[in-house]
Each structure stands twice: as C-alpha cells, then as structure tokens.
Design a protein around this motif. Sequence first.
Motif, PDB file in Angstrom:
ATOM      1  N   PHE A 183     -21.554  83.351 -56.515  1.00 46.20           N
ATOM      2  CA  PHE A 183     -22.462  82.839 -57.538  1.00 46.20           C
ATOM      3  C   PHE A 183     -23.770  82.355 -56.899  1.00 46.20           C
ATOM      4  O   PHE A 183     -24.867  82.716 -57.326  1.00 46.20           O
ATOM      5  CB  PHE A 183     -21.785  81.700 -58.313  1.00 46.20           C
ATOM      6  CG  PHE A 183     -22.634  81.160 -59.435  1.00 46.20           C
ATOM      7  CD1 PHE A 183     -22.860  81.922 -60.584  1.00 46.20           C
ATOM      8  CD2 PHE A 183     -23.225  79.900 -59.343  1.00 46.20           C
ATOM      9  CE1 PHE A 183     -23.657  81.433 -61.608  1.00 46.20           C
ATOM     10  CE2 PHE A 183     -24.009  79.417 -60.365  1.00 46.20           C
ATOM     11  CZ  PHE A 183     -24.228  80.185 -61.498  1.00 46.20           C
ATOM     12  N   LEU A 184     -23.627  81.537 -55.851  1.00 45.85           N
ATOM     13  CA  LEU A 184     -24.827  81.013 -55.174  1.00 45.85           C
ATOM     14  C   LEU A 184     -25.350  81.962 -54.095  1.00 45.85           C
ATOM     15  O   LEU A 184     -26.478  81.839 -53.633  1.00 45.85           O
ATOM     16  CB  LEU A 184     -24.513  79.647 -54.543  1.00 45.85           C
ATOM     17  CG  LEU A 184     -24.164  78.510 -55.512  1.00 45.85           C
ATOM     18  CD1 LEU A 184     -23.687  77.290 -54.748  1.00 45.85           C
ATOM     19  CD2 LEU A 184     -25.385  78.146 -56.355  1.00 45.85           C
ATOM     20  N   GLY A 185     -24.489  82.878 -53.694  1.00 38.54           N
ATOM     21  CA  GLY A 185     -24.873  83.810 -52.627  1.00 38.54           C
ATOM     22  C   GLY A 185     -24.980  83.142 -51.272  1.00 38.54           C
ATOM     23  O   GLY A 185     -25.785  83.536 -50.432  1.00 38.54           O
ATOM     24  N   GLY A 196     -22.898  92.916 -53.741  1.00 40.30           N
ATOM     25  CA  GLY A 196     -23.673  91.993 -52.904  1.00 40.30           C
ATOM     26  C   GLY A 196     -22.801  91.007 -52.155  1.00 40.30           C
ATOM     27  O   GLY A 196     -23.267  89.930 -51.771  1.00 40.30           O
ATOM     28  N   ASP A 197     -21.522  91.384 -51.955  1.00 37.54           N
ATOM     29  CA  ASP A 197     -20.604  90.507 -51.234  1.00 37.54           C
ATOM     30  C   ASP A 197     -20.471  91.016 -49.793  1.00 37.54           C
ATOM     31  O   ASP A 197     -19.554  91.781 -49.466  1.00 37.54           O
ATOM     32  CB  ASP A 197     -19.242  90.507 -51.950  1.00 37.54           C
ATOM     33  CG  ASP A 197     -18.344  89.383 -51.463  1.00 37.54           C
ATOM     34  OD1 ASP A 197     -18.514  88.950 -50.313  1.00 37.54           O
ATOM     35  OD2 ASP A 197     -17.471  88.952 -52.229  1.00 37.54           O
ATOM     36  N   ALA A 198     -21.396  90.574 -48.938  1.00 33.77           N
ATOM     37  CA  ALA A 198     -21.424  91.056 -47.552  1.00 33.77           C
ATOM     38  C   ALA A 198     -20.141  90.738 -46.782  1.00 33.77           C
ATOM     39  O   ALA A 198     -19.649  91.602 -46.042  1.00 33.77           O
ATOM     40  CB  ALA A 198     -22.639  90.489 -46.834  1.00 33.77           C
ATOM     41  N   PRO A 199     -19.548  89.540 -46.938  1.00 30.19           N
ATOM     42  CA  PRO A 199     -18.317  89.268 -46.190  1.00 30.19           C
ATOM     43  C   PRO A 199     -17.176  90.236 -46.536  1.00 30.19           C
ATOM     44  O   PRO A 199     -16.465  90.701 -45.649  1.00 30.19           O
ATOM     45  CB  PRO A 199     -17.960  87.836 -46.590  1.00 30.19           C
ATOM     46  CG  PRO A 199     -19.261  87.227 -46.950  1.00 30.19           C
ATOM     47  CD  PRO A 199     -20.027  88.319 -47.596  1.00 30.19           C
TER      48      PRO A 199
END
Lengths: 316, 267
Positions: A73-75, A280-283
């Motif tokens: 949510f917050l990135g 957009g979830d890099a991990p």
Amino acid sequence: MHSARVAGGRPADVGVGWRLVDGLISLRRSRIAVRTRRFGPVFLVAPGIVLVGALAVGIGTLVWTSLHTYDSFLGTTGAFSGTEYSQVVSSPLFTVDLVRTLAMGILTALIAVGLAIPFSLVLGRTRRRAVRLTLMTILFVPYLTGDITRTFGWLTVLSPNGPLVWIFGKLGIQFPLLIGTLWAIGLGTVQVVLPAAVIILLPSVLRLDPELEVAAATLGARRYRTFMLVTLPQLRVACFGALAACWALGVGDFADPQILGEGVKDYLANFLQDRYLEIGDAPQGGATALIMLVLVTCGVAAILALGRLRVRRRAL
Amino acid sequence: MKRVRRLSFPARPILTAFAVVLLALPTSFVVVASFTKGIEIVFPPHGLTFHWYLAVVRNAATWHALLNSVHVALVAVVIGIAVGLPAALALPSFRPRRRLLLLLLLSLGLSTPVIVSAFSFFSLFSKIGVLSHLTVVGLALGIVNLPFMLWPIISALEDQDPELPAAAATLGADPVEQFLFIRLPLMASGIVTGAVFMFVVSITDFVVSEVLTTVNDQTLPVFIYSGLRANISPSLGAASAFFIILATLVFILVLRIGGVERFLIRR
C-alpha cells in the motif's frame, strides 16, 4: 648516414604506425611492466570479471530485496524477513505457473534433444558441404532473428488465417487453434532450445566411431538395435548435457508464454515480471527470481548427475 | 561410408525434416506475411505488395526504435571486444581448473535465465540511479552476451599453430610484434565472428530491452511487441523481416569467414 634506432631495431624515421609499435615495445620493456608481468593474465581477465560481477551484484540486490518485508500500500520496504518467500510459495497462481514451467521445461527439453540427435547426425555426417551449410543456416538464423520475430512467425503460422489451418482444411481436417495453448508455447520453446542441443551434441557425433556400427551390423544387429545399443550410448553424456542446457533455457523462457500463451499460460518468468512490474512488488519479484535461479541450477546439476550416475554404474 | 549411412537411425530423415520445418516455417512465413496485401495476414495471400515495407521505412517511430537498437547493440559489441578479447587472450595462461572456473564466471550472463539477469540489472541500475539510459541497456546486453564474443575468439586461438610465435621470436620479433603481426591477424576471424554474433543477438534482444527500456526509448523488438499486443498486421511482418535479412546476411558473412563451421565441425 645511419639514422638512430629505437626499441624494435628500426630506423627512427619510420612512419607513425611503427612508432606506435616501438612505443608499445618500450612500454612492455619498462620497469613497471617487467615487475607486474606475472600478473598480466589477471589484469587482462579482471575487466570481464568486474563486469560479470555487476550481474552478480544485481542478483545480490534482488536477493536482498526479497529478504525484506514490503508494504504494497505504502510501497515501502520493512524489516529483514522471509515472509515474501512464504507469500509467493503459498500463492495458488505461483503453484500453477511453477508446475507448468517445470512440466513444460522437461517435456520441451526431451523433445528438443530427441530432434537434435538425428539433426546433428545428419549435420555431422553429411559429406555435402551445401547440405551442411543449409542445415546450419536453418538452425541458427531463426535463433539469431530473436524472440519477437520467431514468435511473430508462430502467431502467423498458427493463426486462424494461417497456412496450417488452410492446409489441413484442404485435407478436410479441422486444425485446432493453438495460440494461447501450451502446444503453441511448446513449439516456440522447442524451436529456441533446439540449436543449443545440436551445438552440444555435435562434437560427440563427430567423435562417433562408424566402424562400431558396421561391426554391430556384421554381427546381425538391426538398425534400431544398432542405434539404441551402439550409437546412443556413445552420445549419452552429450545427451544429458544437451538436456541440461535445454532445461535451463526452457524453464527460463519468457517470450513464448508471454506472446504465444497470450498471458493465460504463464511460466515463472512471466509471474516474475507480473510481480515486479505490473503489481510493483519488487520483493516478491526478487523471491521468484531466486526460486527460478535455484530451480534452473538444481535441475541442471540433477540432469548432469543423472548422466554421470549411469556412466559409473556401467563402469562398475 | 555408404554402409554406415544405411545402418543409421531409420527415423532420422523424418525427424530431421520435422526439425527443419519446425525451425524454418515460422521464419519463412514472416517474410510471406510481410508482402501480404490487405490489413490482415491471410494464407494464401490475396496479393503481394511492397506497401508495408514502404510504410515501415516512412514511419519515424520505427526508425527511432531501430536507431535505439543499433545504439544498444554497438555498446554491447564495444564492451564485448574491450572485455572479451583480453579475457580470451589471458585464459590459456591459467591452470585448467582456474581456466574453467573463470570461463564459467564469464559465462554467467548466459547461464542465468535471461529474465533473472534483466531484473537483476533493473534492480542494480535503479539503486544506482542509471536506469532508462540506452547505454546501460547496451552494457547489460554486453554482459549477458559476453560468451558469444569469448567462444569464437577462444576457438580461433585454439586453432593457431603454437609454434608460430616461437618461429617469429627466432627471427627477432618482440612479443608485441608477435602479437600484433601474427596472433592478432590469426584471431581476426574469431573477433569478427564474435562481434557480428554479439551485434545480432543484442539488436534482436527482447527480454532485457523490454525490462530496461521505457516507452520513450524502446528498441525495435520492444516496439514490434507493443504492436503485436494491438494487432498482428503485415507491417509488423515487414519490420520483423528486417531482423531475418540481418540475421541471414550476418550468418552468411560468418560462414564465409569460416568461424562457425570451424567451431562446430571440429573433430
């Protein structure tokens, strides 16, 4: 009359090119160069290692990212944790994509090696240079044209208005629509991994002793038995090597499922891209990348070990 | 030899023919599709036209994407030569185990799944703030495709007569002269083969470019891919045909140099 001579033993009034050569000779003979000569090979190979090290560092950053919590949510990235891995692994989509990738990886590798054996036998044994060059061109040009041209070709061939539907239609057979299915992806993957299999098999094919096949025939062996008991065992190690290479390429395939699968038959590579860029979830993307890397490496090691295992058993 | 051929695997011609069709059919059909009349690709074509080639040539966006592709490919080739040539020259100086280890390390780009390499560079370049520069895309491709430069040069080096530098030395040639006038010309075929291979695999690259480029600096394969998602039109066939022509010309050039044939058909 005689002009002065420099390092290379040439007169001093020679052209610029020779002056450069003489400069290089002087440099080679300089005290620093003489002192560091034994490190020469290290200096020469170091830039390559540094550059490849950038890739290793990149993989390291992916791993580092994957080992931290992430607030979608917050990135923002949070504390050190393995939760991203458990989230990825527990995702039903990941399981489906994983099973599909592994199953297609091994299937396409087996088919590619199955086709590469006769192809490399013809390529390696033909006496006609024209045949050899034609086969080499057919083998490498599609690979060199790149993923987009290859997959575009398959899209046009397999489309409802394509040649296969037309030809089969003329024969009274309804050709199924393969785009968006694993068949289309499989065809595309086999096409891209086949050259690698041939390159690995070819040296072993060229080392085959034709006299052994003749000897087997004179002892009454039929062609099939000769191939299975004489030719194939001589190619065993290369076959496993080719299988390992095809596995690695097939499991890492991105373009074929992306384009020929039309986004409905994703592989892990597409799952990775979705997590990283679309969601957009890099991990989680990093976690998927590491899982892929482990799968490819372990798969290659297992296939190569399997090949060696058989050799040892026979040797005993 | 004739007898051996008769004894060989009976299904060999059929399987080889199948492999040939599998390899050649899609590529051939791209060329056919590029000449198709009408906005839809159909078989058999309703007519033939050069219209799509003219449309592609007149399209500024295609030229922009092509120039971007050339940019990244040239950067990759320069990096490949600058790094690959010295490494290939140095490798024989190491002991066999170290040599193998170094070769494996230098081939890391090809042994890692391309998508993983692409996102590794994406992660690294975003951290150091150099993402979305075409030159770094070229750098990434130079690293990933480095083995394409290394292998032909190593192959050319292995083909050299090891007595030649010694013979030159007995005639008074300095090691610098031995390298410049004997070893380098003999390696030229390997360097050219490596450079053209690297250029082609870099200019046609899709995965690394797709991850690392933005909408404003798309390379030609990414540009074609964007079109593919919208509509499979003959104009994309014409743009793709450029890669087929390039790959064919390059492969013919490499065959003429003799590098590939010598590398593959070595006993």
